[in-house]
Design a protein around this motif. Structure first.
Motif, PDB file in Angstrom:
ATOM      1  N   PRO A 144       0.823  -1.211   0.000  1.00  0.00           N
ATOM      2  CA  PRO A 144       0.000   0.000   0.000  1.00  0.00           C
ATOM      3  C   PRO A 144       0.859   1.265   0.000  1.00  0.00           C
ATOM      4  CG  PRO A 144       0.072  -0.900   2.205  1.00  0.00           C
ATOM      5  CD  PRO A 144       0.802  -1.884   1.325  1.00  0.00           C
ATOM      6  N   MET A 145       0.240   2.370  -0.421  1.00  0.00           N
ATOM      7  CA  MET A 145       0.894   3.680  -0.434  1.00  0.00           C
ATOM      8  C   MET A 145       0.127   4.598   0.502  1.00  0.00           C
ATOM      9  SD  MET A 145       1.541   6.164  -3.720  1.00  0.00           S
ATOM     10  CE  MET A 145       2.497   7.674  -3.570  1.00  0.00           C
ATOM     11  N   LEU A 146       0.813   5.112   1.502  1.00  0.00           N
ATOM     12  CA  LEU A 146       0.161   5.907   2.539  1.00  0.00           C
ATOM     13  C   LEU A 146       0.244   7.379   2.216  1.00  0.00           C
ATOM     14  CD1 LEU A 146      -1.261   5.721   5.312  1.00  0.00           C
ATOM     15  CD2 LEU A 146       0.985   6.022   6.363  1.00  0.00           C
ATOM     16  N   LEU A 147      -0.896   8.089   2.334  1.00  0.00           N
ATOM     17  CA  LEU A 147      -0.988   9.529   2.104  1.00  0.00           C
ATOM     18  C   LEU A 147      -1.224  10.212   3.445  1.00  0.00           C
ATOM     19  CD1 LEU A 147      -1.813   8.140  -0.645  1.00  0.00           C
ATOM     20  CD2 LEU A 147      -3.119  10.200  -1.127  1.00  0.00           C
ATOM     21  N   GLY A 148      -0.465  11.281   3.722  1.00  0.00           N
ATOM     22  CA  GLY A 148      -0.663  11.975   4.983  1.00  0.00           C
ATOM     23  C   GLY A 148       0.369  13.053   5.209  1.00  0.00           C
ATOM     24  N   ARG A 149       0.479  13.464   6.478  1.00  0.00           N
ATOM     25  CA  ARG A 149       1.423  14.506   6.889  1.00  0.00           C
ATOM     26  C   ARG A 149       2.597  13.866   7.615  1.00  0.00           C
ATOM     27  NH1 ARG A 149       0.149  19.822   7.373  1.00  0.00           N
ATOM     28  NH2 ARG A 149       1.517  19.934   9.189  1.00  0.00           N
ATOM     29  N   ALA A 150       3.768  14.468   7.428  1.00  0.00           N
ATOM     30  CA  ALA A 150       4.960  13.966   8.111  1.00  0.00           C
ATOM     31  C   ALA A 150       5.053  14.571   9.510  1.00  0.00           C
ATOM     32  CB  ALA A 150       6.206  14.311   7.305  1.00  0.00           C
ATOM     33  N   SER A 151       5.738  13.866  10.374  1.00  0.00           N
ATOM     34  CA  SER A 151       6.002  14.354  11.721  1.00  0.00           C
ATOM     35  C   SER A 151       7.490  14.163  11.989  1.00  0.00           C
ATOM     36  CB  SER A 151       5.157  13.600  12.757  1.00  0.00           C
ATOM     37  OG  SER A 151       5.505  13.990  14.071  1.00  0.00           O
ATOM     38  N   GLU A 152       8.236  15.255  11.877  1.00  0.00           N
ATOM     39  CA  GLU A 152       9.683  15.151  12.066  1.00  0.00           C
ATOM     40  C   GLU A 152      10.028  14.810  13.506  1.00  0.00           C
ATOM     41  OE1 GLU A 152      13.689  17.790  11.015  1.00  0.00           O
ATOM     42  OE2 GLU A 152      11.682  18.586  10.646  1.00  0.00           O
ATOM     43  N   ALA A 153       9.226  15.293  14.454  1.00  0.00           N
ATOM     44  CA  ALA A 153       9.502  15.008  15.860  1.00  0.00           C
ATOM     45  C   ALA A 153       9.376  13.522  16.158  1.00  0.00           C
ATOM     46  CB  ALA A 153       8.550  15.816  16.746  1.00  0.00           C
ATOM     47  N   GLU A 154       8.405  12.874  15.525  1.00  0.00           N
ATOM     48  CA  GLU A 154       8.191  11.440  15.751  1.00  0.00           C
ATOM     49  C   GLU A 154       8.943  10.576  14.743  1.00  0.00           C
ATOM     50  OE1 GLU A 154       4.056  10.669  15.780  1.00  0.00           O
ATOM     51  OE2 GLU A 154       3.591  12.141  17.350  1.00  0.00           O
ATOM     52  N   GLY A 155       9.608  11.226  13.789  1.00  0.00           N
ATOM     53  CA  GLY A 155      10.322  10.459  12.778  1.00  0.00           C
ATOM     54  C   GLY A 155       9.392   9.687  11.859  1.00  0.00           C
ATOM     55  N   TYR A 156       8.224  10.255  11.594  1.00  0.00           N
ATOM     56  CA  TYR A 156       7.216   9.575  10.778  1.00  0.00           C
ATOM     57  C   TYR A 156       7.126  10.252   9.420  1.00  0.00           C
ATOM     58  CZ  TYR A 156       2.613   8.388   8.969  1.00  0.00           C
ATOM     59  OH  TYR A 156       1.587   7.999   8.164  1.00  0.00           O
ATOM     60  N   TRP A 157       7.250   9.460   8.336  1.00  0.00           N
ATOM     61  CA  TRP A 157       7.195   9.983   6.973  1.00  0.00           C
ATOM     62  C   TRP A 157       6.289   9.093   6.142  1.00  0.00           C
ATOM     63  CZ3 TRP A 157       9.665  14.531   6.558  1.00  0.00           C
ATOM     64  CH2 TRP A 157      10.672  14.815   7.492  1.00  0.00           C
ATOM     65  N   PRO A 158       5.133   9.611   5.714  1.00  0.00           N
ATOM     66  CA  PRO A 158       4.263   8.806   4.846  1.00  0.00           C
ATOM     67  C   PRO A 158       4.883   8.660   3.458  1.00  0.00           C
ATOM     68  CG  PRO A 158       3.403  11.027   5.039  1.00  0.00           C
ATOM     69  CD  PRO A 158       4.571  10.945   5.973  1.00  0.00           C
ATOM     70  N   ASP A 159       4.329   7.759   2.652  1.00  0.00           N
ATOM     71  CA  ASP A 159       4.850   7.563   1.305  1.00  0.00           C
ATOM     72  C   ASP A 159       4.615   8.801   0.441  1.00  0.00           C
ATOM     73  OD1 ASP A 159       5.599   4.852   1.832  1.00  0.00           O
ATOM     74  OD2 ASP A 159       3.479   4.319   1.702  1.00  0.00           O
ATOM     75  N   PHE A 160       3.479   9.446   0.623  1.00  0.00           N
ATOM     76  CA  PHE A 160       3.165  10.685  -0.110  1.00  0.00           C
ATOM     77  C   PHE A 160       2.974  11.770   0.935  1.00  0.00           C
ATOM     78  CE2 PHE A 160       0.548  12.410  -3.937  1.00  0.00           C
ATOM     79  CZ  PHE A 160       1.277  13.586  -3.883  1.00  0.00           C
ATOM     80  N   ASP A 161       4.039  12.548   1.192  1.00  0.00           N
ATOM     81  CA  ASP A 161       4.003  13.592   2.217  1.00  0.00           C
ATOM     82  C   ASP A 161       3.395  14.853   1.622  1.00  0.00           C
ATOM     83  OD1 ASP A 161       4.393  15.265   4.344  1.00  0.00           O
ATOM     84  OD2 ASP A 161       6.557  15.477   4.054  1.00  0.00           O
ATOM     85  N   MET A 162       2.234  15.279   2.158  1.00  0.00           N
ATOM     86  CA  MET A 162       1.536  16.455   1.655  1.00  0.00           C
ATOM     87  C   MET A 162       1.654  17.645   2.586  1.00  0.00           C
ATOM     88  SD  MET A 162      -1.858  14.834  -0.107  1.00  0.00           S
ATOM     89  CE  MET A 162      -2.230  13.755   1.259  1.00  0.00           C
ATOM     90  N   THR A 163       2.668  17.627   3.459  1.00  0.00           N
ATOM     91  CA  THR A 163       2.845  18.716   4.422  1.00  0.00           C
ATOM     92  C   THR A 163       3.003  20.057   3.728  1.00  0.00           C
ATOM     93  OG1 THR A 163       3.935  17.135   5.906  1.00  0.00           O
ATOM     94  CG2 THR A 163       4.203  19.482   6.399  1.00  0.00           C
ATOM     95  N   PHE A 164       3.753  20.088   2.631  1.00  0.00           N
ATOM     96  CA  PHE A 164       4.029  21.349   1.931  1.00  0.00           C
ATOM     97  C   PHE A 164       2.747  21.987   1.402  1.00  0.00           C
ATOM     98  CE2 PHE A 164       4.859  23.471  -2.151  1.00  0.00           C
ATOM     99  CZ  PHE A 164       5.705  24.479  -1.728  1.00  0.00           C
ATOM    100  N   TYR A 165       1.780  21.179   1.006  1.00  0.00           N
ATOM    101  CA  TYR A 165       0.549  21.698   0.406  1.00  0.00           C
ATOM    102  C   TYR A 165      -0.561  21.919   1.424  1.00  0.00           C
ATOM    103  CZ  TYR A 165       2.737  20.388  -3.992  1.00  0.00           C
ATOM    104  OH  TYR A 165       3.599  20.270  -5.053  1.00  0.00           O
ATOM    105  N   ASP A 166      -0.391  21.427   2.636  1.00  0.00           N
ATOM    106  CA  ASP A 166      -1.459  21.475   3.641  1.00  0.00           C
ATOM    107  C   ASP A 166      -1.130  22.542   4.680  1.00  0.00           C
ATOM    108  OD1 ASP A 166      -3.814  20.633   4.981  1.00  0.00           O
ATOM    109  OD2 ASP A 166      -2.600  19.411   6.325  1.00  0.00           O
ATOM    110  N   GLU A 167      -1.448  23.796   4.358  1.00  0.00           N
ATOM    111  CA  GLU A 167      -1.103  24.899   5.256  1.00  0.00           C
ATOM    112  C   GLU A 167      -1.986  24.942   6.504  1.00  0.00           C
ATOM    113  OE1 GLU A 167      -1.332  28.372   2.804  1.00  0.00           O
ATOM    114  OE2 GLU A 167       0.739  28.163   2.112  1.00  0.00           O
ATOM    115  N   GLY A 168      -3.212  24.477   6.396  1.00  0.00           N
ATOM    116  CA  GLY A 168      -4.122  24.573   7.538  1.00  0.00           C
ATOM    117  C   GLY A 168      -4.232  23.310   8.362  1.00  0.00           C
ATOM    118  N   ASP A 169      -3.339  22.365   8.170  1.00  0.00           N
ATOM    119  CA  ASP A 169      -3.353  21.097   8.921  1.00  0.00           C
ATOM    120  C   ASP A 169      -4.687  20.366   8.780  1.00  0.00           C
ATOM    121  OD1 ASP A 169      -0.823  21.751   9.711  1.00  0.00           O
ATOM    122  OD2 ASP A 169      -1.373  22.388  11.734  1.00  0.00           O
ATOM    123  N   TYR A 170      -5.189  20.304   7.538  1.00  0.00           N
ATOM    124  CA  TYR A 170      -6.423  19.563   7.299  1.00  0.00           C
ATOM    125  C   TYR A 170      -6.154  18.092   6.975  1.00  0.00           C
ATOM    126  CZ  TYR A 170      -8.870  24.039   7.095  1.00  0.00           C
ATOM    127  OH  TYR A 170      -9.405  25.268   7.405  1.00  0.00           O
TER     128      TYR A 170
END
Length: 313
Positions: free
Chosen positions: A228-254
């Motif tokens: 599977p390919m996971l879509l979501g937001r990354a968390s640098e503090a937790e060391g978590y990186w989804p396969d498709f990191d959309m942090t750059f495009y998600d300004e409002g944390d939706y």
């Protein structure tokens, strides 16, 4: 194309940041002054696109471009290493000049380098081979070649042969060929792409790509290279990186950290909302959490406020 500049010694950064998102080096995003090493990065990114049929990830994003091996398994190790060096995020590790990169490209060729030869002068027409009899006739001025007649002679016309009809033997038509489904064993037409019984696909699935549509901040495409390919937001503090990191495009944390998942099945690609806070929609229809939905070519997914187009290659 109107964005060339002169290198100025001692300057910390460019006056105006210009360039194409997928081919601009990291320093072009306000992190330093561009120089010849920025050009080697752009050339490496162009080669990446040509060999992968996919634009590389923009340099301002935290995730590195996917390896060329994921797209083109026919590339030699030397070619892959060359492009990776040209696109290194640290410009001190890139080729330091165009001549240095040119030497590496020539060294990567499978054989000796031969400079292209550009023909000059007028092009000659095709050479016509003539038989001995024709040559003698031209030398003697035989008028039969020109169709004229002389006293006491006449022009002979070639005999026109009529084509004979070809007779084909009659036979009974063969029964239509069928193929058995490897999943359920049911017989299907030879031209069938899917089994009429269980829906099994007889042809390999086409590669899929996710393309950012909104917000329009940078052209970014991500191949569905794993399942599977996971879509979501990354968390640098937790060391978590989804396969498709959309942090750059998600300004409002939706977008949730584990928002949605795309999987590859026997009959196609499926998307599943993982119980996200703001939900996932396909063509405006909300998905039921934890229930997979088959994706069609051109479908638009909305993950939080980010709109993604699903495309088959």
């Amino acid at each position: 194309f109107g964005i060339a500049r002169t290198y100025k010694v001692g300057k910390k950064r460019d006056t105006v940041a210009m360039g194409s998102e997928n081919y601009a080096a990291p320093e072009q995003w306000g992190k330093g002054q561009t120089d010849a090493r920025s050009d080697t990065y752009a050339l490496g990114a162009t080669m990446y696109h040509l060999l992968a049929n996919m634009a590389p990830t923009p340099a301002f994003l935290p995730s590195e471009p996917l390896p060329l091996r994921n797209y083109n398994g026919a590339l030699s190790t030397r070619t892959v290493t060359l492009i990776e060096k040209a696109m290194d995020r640290e410009r001190s590790k890139r080729f330091q000049s165009a001549m240095e990169m040119r030497g590496a490209l020539i060294a990567a060729l499978p054989g000796p380098y031969v400079a292209p030869v550009i023909p000059t002068g007028r092009r000659q027409g095709p050479r016509v081979a003539t038989g001995a009899g024709q040559g003698q006739a031209k030398a003697a001025g035989d008028s039969r070649l020109s169709g004229s007649t002389e006293a006491g002679t006449s022009t002979q016309r070639p005999v026109q042969l009529q084509p004979q009809p070809v007779r084909t033997p009659t036979h009974r038509p063969a029964p239509p060929a069928t193929k058995a489904c490897p999943a359920c064993g049911r017989a299907n037409r030879q031209s069938a792409r899917f089994c009429v019984g269980c829906g099994h696909s007889f042809v390999p699935l086409r590669p899929a790509v996710l393309r950012i549509v909104e917000p329009v901040r940078a052209a970014w495409e991500m191949p569905v290279a794993r399942s599977p390919m996971l879509l979501g937001r990354a968390s640098e503090a937790e060391g978590y990186w989804p396969d498709f990191d959309m942090t750059f495009y998600d300004e409002g944390d939706y977008v949730s950290r584990r928002h949605a998942r795309i999987t590859k099945g026997r009959v196609g690609y499926f998307v599943t909302d993982l119980g996200s806070s703001n939900g996932t929609t396909v063509n405006g229809q909300p998905l039921v959490p934890n229930r997979a939905r088959l994706l069609r070519n051109g479908d638009q997914l909305k993950v939080g406020l980010v709109v993604i187009q699903f495309r088959l290659g």
